[in-house]
Scaffold this motif. Structure first.
Motif, PDB file in Angstrom:
ATOM      1  N   LEU A 471     -27.335  -8.850 -11.479  1.00  0.00           N
ATOM      2  CA  LEU A 471     -26.692  -7.558 -11.743  1.00  0.00           C
ATOM      3  C   LEU A 471     -25.330  -7.503 -11.071  1.00  0.00           C
ATOM      4  O   LEU A 471     -24.360  -6.977 -11.633  1.00  0.00           O
ATOM      5  CB  LEU A 471     -27.569  -6.394 -11.265  1.00  0.00           C
ATOM      6  N   ARG A 472     -25.235  -8.054  -9.884  1.00  0.00           N
ATOM      7  CA  ARG A 472     -23.936  -8.062  -9.210  1.00  0.00           C
ATOM      8  C   ARG A 472     -22.966  -8.967  -9.945  1.00  0.00           C
ATOM      9  O   ARG A 472     -21.774  -8.683 -10.010  1.00  0.00           O
ATOM     10  CB  ARG A 472     -24.082  -8.534  -7.753  1.00  0.00           C
ATOM     11  N   ALA A 473     -23.483 -10.054 -10.500  1.00  0.00           N
ATOM     12  CA  ALA A 473     -22.620 -10.946 -11.273  1.00  0.00           C
ATOM     13  C   ALA A 473     -22.089 -10.219 -12.499  1.00  0.00           C
ATOM     14  O   ALA A 473     -20.914 -10.337 -12.857  1.00  0.00           O
ATOM     15  CB  ALA A 473     -23.396 -12.193 -11.685  1.00  0.00           C
ATOM     16  N   ILE A 474     -22.946  -9.431 -13.133  1.00  0.00           N
ATOM     17  CA  ILE A 474     -22.508  -8.656 -14.293  1.00  0.00           C
ATOM     18  C   ILE A 474     -21.430  -7.664 -13.877  1.00  0.00           C
ATOM     19  O   ILE A 474     -20.410  -7.495 -14.553  1.00  0.00           O
ATOM     20  CB  ILE A 474     -23.697  -7.902 -14.937  1.00  0.00           C
ATOM     21  N   ASP A 475     -21.641  -7.025 -12.740  1.00  0.00           N
ATOM     22  CA  ASP A 475     -20.677  -6.054 -12.245  1.00  0.00           C
ATOM     23  C   ASP A 475     -19.320  -6.719 -12.019  1.00  0.00           C
ATOM     24  O   ASP A 475     -18.283  -6.228 -12.454  1.00  0.00           O
ATOM     25  CB  ASP A 475     -21.207  -5.457 -10.936  1.00  0.00           C
ATOM     26  N   ALA A 476     -19.332  -7.872 -11.340  1.00  0.00           N
ATOM     27  CA  ALA A 476     -18.087  -8.579 -11.051  1.00  0.00           C
ATOM     28  C   ALA A 476     -17.416  -9.028 -12.349  1.00  0.00           C
ATOM     29  O   ALA A 476     -16.197  -8.943 -12.509  1.00  0.00           O
ATOM     30  CB  ALA A 476     -18.374  -9.783 -10.149  1.00  0.00           C
ATOM     31  N   PHE A 477     -18.224  -9.476 -13.275  1.00  0.00           N
ATOM     32  CA  PHE A 477     -17.714  -9.914 -14.573  1.00  0.00           C
ATOM     33  C   PHE A 477     -16.997  -8.765 -15.277  1.00  0.00           C
ATOM     34  O   PHE A 477     -15.868  -8.913 -15.765  1.00  0.00           O
ATOM     35  CB  PHE A 477     -18.892 -10.415 -15.421  1.00  0.00           C
ATOM     36  N   GLN A 478     -17.638  -7.598 -15.283  1.00  0.00           N
ATOM     37  CA  GLN A 478     -17.029  -6.443 -15.937  1.00  0.00           C
ATOM     38  C   GLN A 478     -15.727  -6.046 -15.273  1.00  0.00           C
ATOM     39  O   GLN A 478     -14.743  -5.752 -15.943  1.00  0.00           O
ATOM     40  CB  GLN A 478     -17.990  -5.245 -15.895  1.00  0.00           C
ATOM     41  N   ARG A 479     -15.715  -5.997 -13.950  1.00  0.00           N
ATOM     42  CA  ARG A 479     -14.494  -5.549 -13.274  1.00  0.00           C
ATOM     43  C   ARG A 479     -13.351  -6.514 -13.549  1.00  0.00           C
ATOM     44  O   ARG A 479     -12.218  -6.110 -13.779  1.00  0.00           O
ATOM     45  CB  ARG A 479     -14.731  -5.439 -11.752  1.00  0.00           C
ATOM     46  N   GLU A 480     -13.642  -7.812 -13.523  1.00  0.00           N
ATOM     47  CA  GLU A 480     -12.566  -8.767 -13.752  1.00  0.00           C
ATOM     48  C   GLU A 480     -12.081  -8.697 -15.199  1.00  0.00           C
ATOM     49  O   GLU A 480     -10.894  -8.776 -15.480  1.00  0.00           O
ATOM     50  CB  GLU A 480     -13.015 -10.200 -13.412  1.00  0.00           C
ATOM     51  N   LEU A 481     -13.018  -8.503 -16.101  1.00  0.00           N
ATOM     52  CA  LEU A 481     -12.658  -8.414 -17.512  1.00  0.00           C
ATOM     53  C   LEU A 481     -11.807  -7.177 -17.779  1.00  0.00           C
ATOM     54  O   LEU A 481     -10.846  -7.222 -18.546  1.00  0.00           O
ATOM     55  CB  LEU A 481     -13.934  -8.388 -18.364  1.00  0.00           C
TER      56      LEU A 481
END
Lengths: 776, 247
Positions: A471-481
């Motif tokens: 879930l944290r990876a998804i969060d980081a992915f979204q913010r960077e995107l």
């Protein structure tokens, strides 16, 4: 062949009846024709992009919704009692529109928000009623700002606009929904807000309407152009009626076949009837012209004899030119795009049907009357001989100049081809002032984007997506995107979980984090009673989707965005061996379409040129002859792409087929010219006079042939679709270049190189030509 | 009055009376139920939860505390609901990993209970004294003879339904089928009750299915174990919620 034509001309009534009987079953199918504007149906069924989109829809529900943007363009904000009242009214009335699912109408008044208040946790609509005072209005504003699902999506960041959208029911009549919604908005009393309506179903619905309008408009138009052209050339009943009858029956057969095969009409295949008509009429012109000439020279002969002799002369050329044209279209079968594929199949069928009718219906009809009415050649038509003779003389005399000019054109085109860009934007199907591109632009600018792409994550392990690490990876992915300017907004189950954790922890932005344990995540999901969830994660919690909104509809830009997404997918999810990410959705489908387009194009062109080479080499019994035949069309193809590069016309599905039409049809000019040149060269060593005579006879015939075809294709300028209009211009240009290259460069090459095949060897094609050398 | 003579059906009871008898029949006093609750979406995917619920009704007011037993991520979560006279119900939730009690203020009766297709209001028996109840004939449902009663709820009741139709068994006055209609008059949900058995001097509804036809989603509540016995008041306190070792 002799026997066949004898039979036809002595039994005209039966022949005509057979032709009509052949057409009847196809005609019966016409009522079954339907339009299809569904973009993803343009790809073949097993295509990965289509499968991915279908999978997403299967797991997370389909995306079709109609979107109404309510925008204050007067500098005001939607946080205004009057504006919000209208938003509420629109939402209420939208739910009543037939085809809209009333349980799935979203606006600020129904979208559910998670709020943490003092000692409490609530899931409640963002606003239940129009805020009655400043305090409530501010609360609403803050609530929107605090929820990433709404800020920048449901309400624009600058507060000037808000969206109302309604999902459509599966059986909805999409175009009708659009019109009902427009009526709904028009019925509202005037106010400071501007309304924009769009959404994929609306796009498709309106395209469908345009398809119908195009078909209704262009068929009569092209018929009119043909009638006028035929009248100008012949001024006789047989000259107008017979070629026209041939093409009309051919169109009925082709479209009827399309209907019986269950193939819908795509925006692109609306051109099929036009193309069949523009091309199919040429054979009829040749035949009637020869017949008229025969009638003039032998006025006492029976019609059926004149008709038979005409067909013996022209049977072969008619078959050959039709075959090469059909080959040009059949090369489109290499395309993975269904509309292009179908354009190829059904146009080829229509062209062959026109050939059959030209060989049967016309001689039969001509034989009906015992003795022909004698028609004198129209003066200007006859006098044109002299003009073309002069052209021939000039071309020969200035052959060096012609060759030099030709070389320059070829080199310039080659250089311009490098500037060609590929794009396939659904907005390109609309004119710029059309409301739909304008609305889509508004959505792109204010509301984070009209184009959605989904990143789906799948895991073999149940409940994997409750774990904080991924879930944290998804969060980081979204913010960077989201940092990328082309990305408007992203949304996922993680956004929801963060909000719930914040609410459950008593508020505070520092608590807007991924739940620290999987138990919390699981419990929050169990408790969440609002919308959105079904779209983001499945019950087994082993598949989840992140929706990414892009602020563009150009596939080129989407392609870049998708590449960036893939890069970030690898970066953030690459370390998880049990998680498989994938990109899909409408945006990806469009990018794939574009790739297929380019690849298919190159293949088609090579195939058509090869096919034409083979047919003409066989026909003239010489490989060298094949080479000469493909010179004009190769030049025309190159010039075609050069012009597109020069004017920035993108290579889109519609323009892609221009080349193949050009090759299949354009080669006719070379065939006629070479055949006549050879016939003359065999009886004379005086190259100059050979060129002159060929130009005066075949050159003239080719000119009128090209003129008729170009006239027919220019009718496409009346189309509702910009791509069809572009195609009309490009094909016409292509025809013109083929013609010009045939009568200049090809003529000069023949004269300069004097190849063996024009001097010696048996030739079937003109064996039965009039010994006096007269051609129509 | 003319109805009594003209109607062939034995309409001795009015709609309101049937509803009143039904409410009485659904009273459970104090019970401890072990339940399996299954959510099913239109693709046939399911999510199952096991819970134990203690309920006590006194003076017309009900209190209940539910502890989740499975799946493991929700195990230990507790949910307390206390009905109050004249004001909103109290609802509190305890999540073990958060180690705190939160108050849930989704006091609206039309809000979904725990993410299921049941709204809070759906779990309560109909009040005979509010809204209008009309007797609408008799039908046989699943082999049992029932009274059919149409109810138009009080607009202020907050249920969100424009109409409800109940099929209430003649023998035990348990509603075995209920249809819920939304404000546009469209059928929204259908509740069915199966396996009704005697329990003490009352009845146990062993299986309830709520089918949301618009959302194409359903919830099945299956009672695995049920006991009618006294339930101590201490279960309905925040102290009990906080006790992570007690279920």
């Amino acid at each position: 062949m002799t026997g066949l034509f004898t039979w036809i001309t002595t039994r005209p009534v039966i022949t005509i009846a057979l032709c009509l009987a052949f057409t009847a079953p196809f005609a019966a199918g016409l009522t079954r024709l339907v339009a299809d504007a569904n973009v993803e149906n343009m790809l073949p069924e097993g295509h990965p992009a289509v499968l991915a989109k279908e999978r997403i829809e299967e797991v997370f529900g389909a995306e079709d919704a109609i979107t109404i943007a309510v925008v204050r363009e007067d500098g005001g904000s939607i946080y205004d009692a009057g504006t919000l009242a209208r938003v509420k009214t629109i939402g209420d009335r939208l739910a009543e529109v037939r085809g809209v699912d009333p349980a799935k109408v979203y606006s600020v008044f129904s979208a559910e928000n998670i709020v943490a208040d003092e000692g409490g946790f609530a899931v409640a609509p963002l606003a239940e009623a129009v805020p009655a005072n400043d305090e409530q209005m501010n609360a609403l504003r803050e609530a929107v700002r605090g929820n990433p699902f709404f800020y920048g999506s449901l309400v624009s960041r600058n507060g000037a606009g808000t969206l109302v959208f309604g999902a459509l029911t599966p059986a909805a009549n999409k175009a009708q929904v659009y019109f009902d919604v427009r009526d709904l908005l028009d019925a509202l009393p005037p106010g400071p807000e501007t309304f924009y309506v769009t959404g994929q179903p609306v796009i498709e619905g309106v395209i469908g309407i345009h398809v119908e309008r195009d078909m209704a408009k262009m068929m009569p138009l092209v018929s009119l152009v043909i009638i006028l052209t035929l009248t100008a050339i012949f001024r006789s009943v047989r000259g107008v009626v017979l070629p026209l009858a041939v093409v009309l029956l051919s169109v009925v057969c082709a479209m009827g076949l399309m209907a019986w095969c269950g193939i819908p009409i795509y925006p692109m295949t609306t051109i099929v009837p036009i193309v069949i008509m523009a091309i199919g009429v040429a054979d009829g012109i040749h035949i009637v012209t020869r017949f008229d000439e025969g009638a003039r020279r032998h006025p006492n002969d029976f019609s059926r004899d004149i008709a038979r002799r005409t067909m013996l002369e022209l049977g072969s050329p008619v078959v050959m030119t039709s075959l090469t044209t059909a080959v040009g279209f059949l090369s489109l079968l290499t395309s993975d795009m269904r509309p292009i594929f179908h354009t190829g199949v059904f146009t080829a069928f229509g062209v062959m049907a026109a050939m059959v009718f030209s060989l049967t219906l016309i001689p039969a009809a001509l034989s009906l009357r015992e003795k022909p009415a004698v028609r004198y050649a129209i003066t200007w038509w006859a006098n044109a001989d002299k003009m073309f003779d002069r052209v021939g003389v000039t071309v020969f005399r200035r052959r060096a100049v012609v060759l030099a000019a030709g070389t320059v054109v070829v080199l310039a085109s080659a250089a311009l081809v490098s500037r060609l860009n590929v794009d396939s934007d659904p907005m390109a199907n609309f004119n710029q002032e059309d409301p739909i591109p304008i609305s889509t632009d508004v959505i792109n600018r204010l509301f984070s984007g009209a184009m959605t792409v989904h990143v789906t994550l799948a895991s073999g392990t149940e409940k994997r997506f409750l774990e904080p690490d991924v879930l944290r990876a998804i969060d980081a992915f979204q913010r960077e995107l989201e940092a990328d300017p082309i990305v408007g907004a992203t949304a996922s189950v993680v956004d929801l979980l963060k909000m719930m954790h914040m609410a459950m922890s008593g508020g505070g932005e520092e608590n807007r984090v991924v739940p620290p344990t999987r138990n919390l995540a699981g419990t929050y999901l169990m408790l969440y009673t609002g919308d959105n969830l079904d779209k983001s994660i499945n019950y087994a919690r082993d598949e989840t989707a992140i929706s990414v909104r892009l602020m563009t509809t150009s596939t080129k830009t989407v392609g870049r965005a998708v590449a960036r997404i893939r890069e970030l997918m690898e970066k953030h999810f690459g370390a998880f061996s049990d998680v498989t990410p994938q990109v899909g959705g409408m945006g990806v489908v469009l990018v794939e379409l574009t790739d297929i387009l380019v690849f298919g194009q190159v293949w088609s062109i090579l195939l058509s040129i090869a096919g034409v080479f083979a047919i003409t080499a066989i026909m003239f019994r010489s490989l060298v002859a094949g080479v000469f035949n493909i010179v004009p069309i190769s030049i025309a193809t190159l010039v075609n792409f050069g012009v597109m590069g020069l004017f920035g016309i993108p290579l889109e599905p519609a323009t892609a087929i221009t080349s193949c039409i050009g090759i299949g049809v354009g080669v006719d000019y070379a065939i006629h010219f070479i055949a006549k040149y050879r016939f003359m060269r065999r009886t004379s060593g005086d190259i100059a006079s050979v060129v002159e005579t060929t130009m005066g006879t075949a050159g003239k015939a080719i000119f009128f042939n090209a003129a008729v075809v170009i006239g027919g294709f220019l009718v496409l300028l009346a189309s509702e679709f910009p791509p069809s209009r572009h195609m009309g211009v490009m094909i016409s240009l292509n025809m013109f270049t083929s013609f010009a290259a045939a009568v200049t460069i090809l003529a000069v090459l023949l004269a300069v190189f004097d190849p063996r095949f024009v001097r010696a060897g048996g030739a079937p094609i003109e064996a039965q030509a009039n010994p006096a050398g007269e051609v129509s | 009055m003319a109805l009594l003579f003209a109607a062939p059906a034995r309409a001795e009871l009015s709609g309101k009376e049937i509803i009143a008898k039904s409410r009485d029949a659904q009273q459970t006093g104090a019970t401890v139920n072990k339940i399996e609750m299954t959510l099913e979406n239109k693709r046939g995917e399911t999510l199952s939860q096991k819970l134990v619920t203690r309920t006590k009704t006194e003076g017309g007011l009900t209190r209940s505390v539910t502890t989740f037993l499975a799946p493991d991520e929700t195990k230990g979560t507790k949910f307390l609901m206390v009905e109050n006279a004249g004001r909103d119900d109290d609802m509190k939730i305890f999540i073990p990993d958060l180690k705190r009690i939160r108050t849930i203020s989704t006091a609206q009766r039309n809000q979904s209970y725990m993410g299921t297709d049941f709204a809070f209001g759906d779990l309560e028996a109909l009040d005979p004294d509010t809204g209008t109840h009309t007797f609408a004939g008799e039908e046989t449902i699943d082999g049992a003879e029932t009274y059919k009663v149409e109810t138009t709820p009080d607009p202020n009741s907050g249920t969100g339904y424009a109409k409800m139709v109940n099929w209430i068994r003649k023998d035990n006055f348990i509603p075995v089928k209920t249809e819920y209609y939304d404000r546009d008059g469209n059928l929204k949900k259908v509740k069915t009750v199966h396996d009704v058995t005697r329990q003490g001097d009352g009845w146990l509804m062993k299986k309830m299915v709520m089918n949301d036809v618009q959302r194409e989603h359903r919830t099945i509540i299956q009672v695995i174990d049920s006991e009618r016995k006294a339930v101590d008041d201490e279960y309905f306190t925040e102290r009990f919620l906080n006790q992570t070792d007690r279920y």
